[in-house]
Design an enzyme around this catalytic site. Structure first.
Site, PDB file in Angstrom:
ATOM      1  N   GLU A   1      -1.749   1.552  -5.379  1.00 20.37           N
ATOM      2  CA  GLU A   1      -1.679   3.016  -6.754  1.00 20.37           C
ATOM      3  C   GLU A   1      -3.604   3.684  -6.426  1.00 20.37           C
ATOM      4  OE1 GLU A   1       0.041   5.379  -7.971  1.00 20.37           O
ATOM      5  OE2 GLU A   1       2.106   3.889  -7.587  1.00 20.37           O
TER       6      GLU A   1
ATOM      7  N   HIS B   1       6.431  -0.574  -3.781  1.00 25.27           N
ATOM      8  CA  HIS B   1       5.401  -0.384  -3.882  1.00 25.27           C
ATOM      9  C   HIS B   1       4.664  -1.507  -2.767  1.00 25.27           C
ATOM     10  CE1 HIS B   1       4.648   2.000  -7.353  1.00 25.27           C
ATOM     11  NE2 HIS B   1       3.851   2.182  -6.509  1.00 25.27           N
TER      12      HIS B   1
ATOM     13  N   ASP C   1      10.997   7.397  -8.786  1.00 26.77           N
ATOM     14  CA  ASP C   1       9.807   6.282  -8.718  1.00 26.77           C
ATOM     15  C   ASP C   1       8.125   6.299 -10.011  1.00 26.77           C
ATOM     16  OD1 ASP C   1       9.183   2.941  -8.136  1.00 26.77           O
ATOM     17  OD2 ASP C   1       7.228   3.582  -7.023  1.00 26.77           O
ATOM     18  N   SER C   2       8.112   5.575 -10.180  1.00 29.17           N
ATOM     19  CA  SER C   2       6.431   5.102 -11.106  1.00 29.17           C
ATOM     20  C   SER C   2       5.636   5.984 -10.578  1.00 29.17           C
ATOM     21  CB  SER C   2       6.617   4.429 -11.248  1.00 29.17           C
ATOM     22  OG  SER C   2       5.942   3.475 -10.709  1.00 29.17           O
TER      23      SER C   2
ATOM     24  N   CYS D   1      13.109   2.070  -7.594  1.00 28.22           N
ATOM     25  CA  CYS D   1      11.976   1.194  -8.778  1.00 28.22           C
ATOM     26  C   CYS D   1      12.724   0.107  -8.818  1.00 28.22           C
ATOM     27  CB  CYS D   1      11.397   2.698  -9.930  1.00 28.22           C
ATOM     28  SG  CYS D   1      10.224   1.228 -10.726  1.00 28.22           S
TER      29      CYS D   1
ATOM     30  N   CYS E   1       9.444  -5.360  -5.586  1.00 25.82           N
ATOM     31  CA  CYS E   1       9.026  -3.407  -5.654  1.00 25.82           C
ATOM     32  C   CYS E   1       8.899  -3.189  -4.169  1.00 25.82           C
ATOM     33  CB  CYS E   1       7.559  -4.235  -6.189  1.00 25.82           C
ATOM     34  SG  CYS E   1       6.481  -2.580  -7.107  1.00 25.82           S
TER      35      CYS E   1
END
Ligand code: DGL
Length: 282
Positions: free
Chosen positions: A167, A203, A19-20, A82, A201
């Site tokens: 994040e 996240h 994932d990013s 992701c 997403c």
């Protein structure tokens, strides 16, 4: 070019999860629960996150670097946990790069399994997609849903603030209330008949308490972790040759391109147990 024959080419290896940043940990957690016997190698490109606002070319380049590194580290199978990378890089990697790197390795994404699942979940046939700018503008969900479930009406909305909120550890903040309420209201105004929202997403499950608070009653919120885990279990059942190439030590290792102490703190919070990551330069 990957060294095909790194030390021991046929030696079983961990499942690579990319994932990013931190979002893919929501998928990893479900994979660990569904397939606890497998080994996992997680790579978060935290130094270059978020990927959402980045161009197709850059997301493709970064994702390919990550996939190559996971292959070099012994993974035969990599999951792009992701949506942005799945939307912008997966097809090119599968079709253009993989045959030259090693046709026996596999890279799988998160969009296709989610689209397969949504058909049996929506009752109204009106589905909402929330994702990064990259995922929404790629129209990957719209295209896949039109292909698999042509009767479903899709409405999408990009939430550019949601990944930075996660994040930056602001998922519980008042600021998160504001953005989640605003973005959900925009999506629902575009089609009030939506009864299922895909959290497109990885996240976003970290914002789930807030999303559930502001989503209209009766609307199903679809997180991807368990969907991807079920889909992988099914894939391995259908592909015993890949299953045989997975090592079974029940271990997980974590790599981050940014600060390891920060990664350890946040990953521990997301996964509910302590994590000791290693720094990786891509
Ligand atoms: N977690 C990611 C996704 O599923 C990427 C978010 C980002 O880096 O912008 O899209």
């Amino acid at each position: 070019m990957i060294a095909h024959n790194t030390s021991l080419p046929s030696q079983p290896g961990p499942i690579g999860v990319f994932d990013s940043g931190y979002g893919g940990l929501t998928v990893l957690k479900s994979l660990q629960e569904a397939l606890p016997q497998c080994d996992y190698l997680y790579l978060g490109d935290n130094a270059r996150a978020p990927y959402g606002p980045r161009s197709f070319d850059l997301v493709y380049e970064f994702t390919l670097q990550a996939v190559r590194r996971l292959f070099e580290r012994g993974c035969h199978l990599v999951i792009l946990a992701c949506n942005t990378a799945s939307a912008k890089a997966l097809r090119s990697i599968q079709q253009r790069d993989l045959p030259g790197i090693d046709p026996d390795r596999r890279v799988l994404g998160v969009i296709r399994p989610t689209v397969e699942a949504v058909g049996s979940i929506t009752r109204s046939g009106h589905v909402g997609i929330l994702g990064t700018v990259g995922t929404v503008t790629s129209q990957s969900y719209d295209i896949e849903i039109a292909h698999l479930h042509p009767h479903i009406k899709v409405s999408s909305h990009a939430c550019p603030m949601w990944v930075p909120l996660v994040e930056c550890c602001e998922a519980d903040s008042d600021g998160a209330n504001y953005f989640v309420a605003k973005d959900l209201s925009t999506l629902m105004q575009s089609d009030p008949l939506i009864d299922t929202i895909i959290l497109g997403c990885t996240h976003y499950p970290l914002l789930l308490p807030k999303i559930a608070k502001y989503a209209p009653e009766g609307v199903t919120l679809l997180s991807q972790g368990h969907i991807v885990a079920d889909s992988l279990a099914d894939y391995l059942h259908r592909h015993p040759e890949m299953e045989a190439r997975l090592s079974r030590g029940g271990s997980s290792q974590y790599l981050t391109t940014d600060d390891t102490a920060k990664f350890n703190d946040l990953a521990t919070l997301f996964l509910g147990h302590s994590v000791s990551s290693q720094h990786e330069v891509l």
